[in-house]
Design an enzyme around this catalytic site. Structure first.
Site, PDB file in Angstrom:
ATOM      1  N   LEU A 163       0.826  -1.198   0.000  1.00  0.00           N
ATOM      2  CA  LEU A 163       0.000   0.000   0.000  1.00  0.00           C
ATOM      3  C   LEU A 163       0.867   1.258   0.000  1.00  0.00           C
ATOM      4  CD1 LEU A 163      -2.392  -1.567   2.595  1.00  0.00           C
ATOM      5  CD2 LEU A 163      -3.068  -0.974   0.259  1.00  0.00           C
ATOM      6  N   THR A 174       6.430   0.724   1.844  1.00  0.00           N
ATOM      7  CA  THR A 174       7.507   1.522   2.435  1.00  0.00           C
ATOM      8  C   THR A 174       6.873   2.455   3.453  1.00  0.00           C
ATOM      9  OG1 THR A 174       8.781   1.427   0.379  1.00  0.00           O
ATOM     10  CG2 THR A 174       9.409   3.107   1.980  1.00  0.00           C
ATOM     11  N   LYS A 176       6.918  11.068  -0.408  1.00  0.00           N
ATOM     12  CA  LYS A 176       6.515  10.451   0.867  1.00  0.00           C
ATOM     13  C   LYS A 176       7.676   9.721   1.505  1.00  0.00           C
ATOM     14  CE  LYS A 176       5.204   6.448   0.761  1.00  0.00           C
ATOM     15  NZ  LYS A 176       5.822   5.098   0.917  1.00  0.00           N
ATOM     16  N   LYS A 180      15.381  -0.457   3.847  1.00  0.00           N
ATOM     17  CA  LYS A 180      14.714   0.012   2.626  1.00  0.00           C
ATOM     18  C   LYS A 180      14.726   1.537   2.572  1.00  0.00           C
ATOM     19  CE  LYS A 180      11.987   0.957  -0.806  1.00  0.00           C
ATOM     20  NZ  LYS A 180      10.651   0.444  -1.062  1.00  0.00           N
TER      21      LYS A 180
END
Length: 272
Positions: free
Chosen positions: A65, A93, A225, A164
């Site tokens: 998502l 993420t 983001k 990540k």
């Protein structure tokens, strides 16, 4: 084969879910926009009306998502269908803080693994993603992740999300730097193709390739983001903050859904 629920069929989620279906897993899918699930239904996946229905009977629940708020909302809706022994694998993420918060909200007996991915849409289609896994990866989860790419076991819960975030921040800021270098080349009268060739031949070759990529689908809004998550995690990241400003400007002109590479054409126009 594993009973899997896959929640979220965006640009990356759809090819990832198809990989799992092609690998022979039993797959139930849900997406907020139901039409996105229709190709998978035609290939044999079961469609669910809502997240709770999707996760009923699943051994592994995969979420892919946009951001922490979306994952939190979907898992809240899915909670009535989750049963002890199920493992939730979040491949979004969202950063390590959100991972640990969400894991603490799950029903008793439901495990959580953070396993965000690095790689483009074509790599998702080919099953060539890099998967940063944090937390205890149960035996039922291993073949699920293996169908999607190469698994890097990072350590305790949240460590996959952390690594990540480190990697994607480096990529996004580097792509933005290359975009500015190409804009500088234009301002100096350097032929565009010559600038691209010389940069591609140097140590930034892979980043130049990503900056000029026209096949991936990593939206400017999602990239911004991710940088915001990095800035929340560590103060004083001035290069990251500057890159975020450029992404927001590019998104305002090109749209938040435009691929990260759109920052190149945006900056070229700004400095023209």
């Amino acid at each position: 084969m594993t009973e899997i629920a896959f929640l979220g069929l965006g640009a990356m989620g759809l090819p990832m879910a198809r990989r799992l279906l092609d690998a022979g897993h039993r797959l139930t899918v849900w997406n907020r926009t139901a039409a996105r699930a229709e190709p998978l239904a035609a290939a044999g996946a079961r469609l669910a009306r809502n997240p709770a229905q999707a996760v009923e009977g699943a051994e592994v629940v995969v979420t892919m998502l946009a951001d922490p708020a979306a994952v939190e909302a979907v898992l809240r809706d899915a909670a009535p269908g989750l049963r002890p022994g199920t493992t939730v694998v979040d491949m979004s993420t969202i950063g390590p803080d959100a991972v640990r918060d969400l894991a603490g909200r799950l029903p008793a007996g439901v495990a959580f693994v953070d396993a965000p991915v690095m790689g483009s849409t074509p790599r998702a289609e080919a099953g060539e993603l890099t998967i940063f896994a944090g937390g205890e990866v149960a035996p039922a989860v291993e073949p699920v992740l293996a169908a999607l790419g190469t698994v890097v076991h990072c350590g305790p819960l949240g460590s996959g999300a952390a690594l990540k975030l480190v990697n994607i921040t480096a990529v996004i800021t580097s792509v933005t730097a290359v975009a500015e270098a190409l804009a500088l080349a234009g301002a100096l009268g350097v032929e565009r193709e010559a600038a691209e060739r010389s940069l591609a031949a140097g140590p930034l070759g892979a980043i130049v390739g990503r900056a000029l990529d026209t096949y991936s689908a990593f939206g400017l809004g999602l990239a911004a983001k991710d940088l915001a998550l990095a800035l929340d995690a560590a103060k004083g990241l001035r290069v990251v903050a500057a890159a975020g400003e450029q992404l927001h400007a590019a998104a305002g002109e090109r749209g938040a859904g435009a691929d990260l590479s759109a920052v190149v054409t945006h900056l070229r126009g700004v400095t023209a």
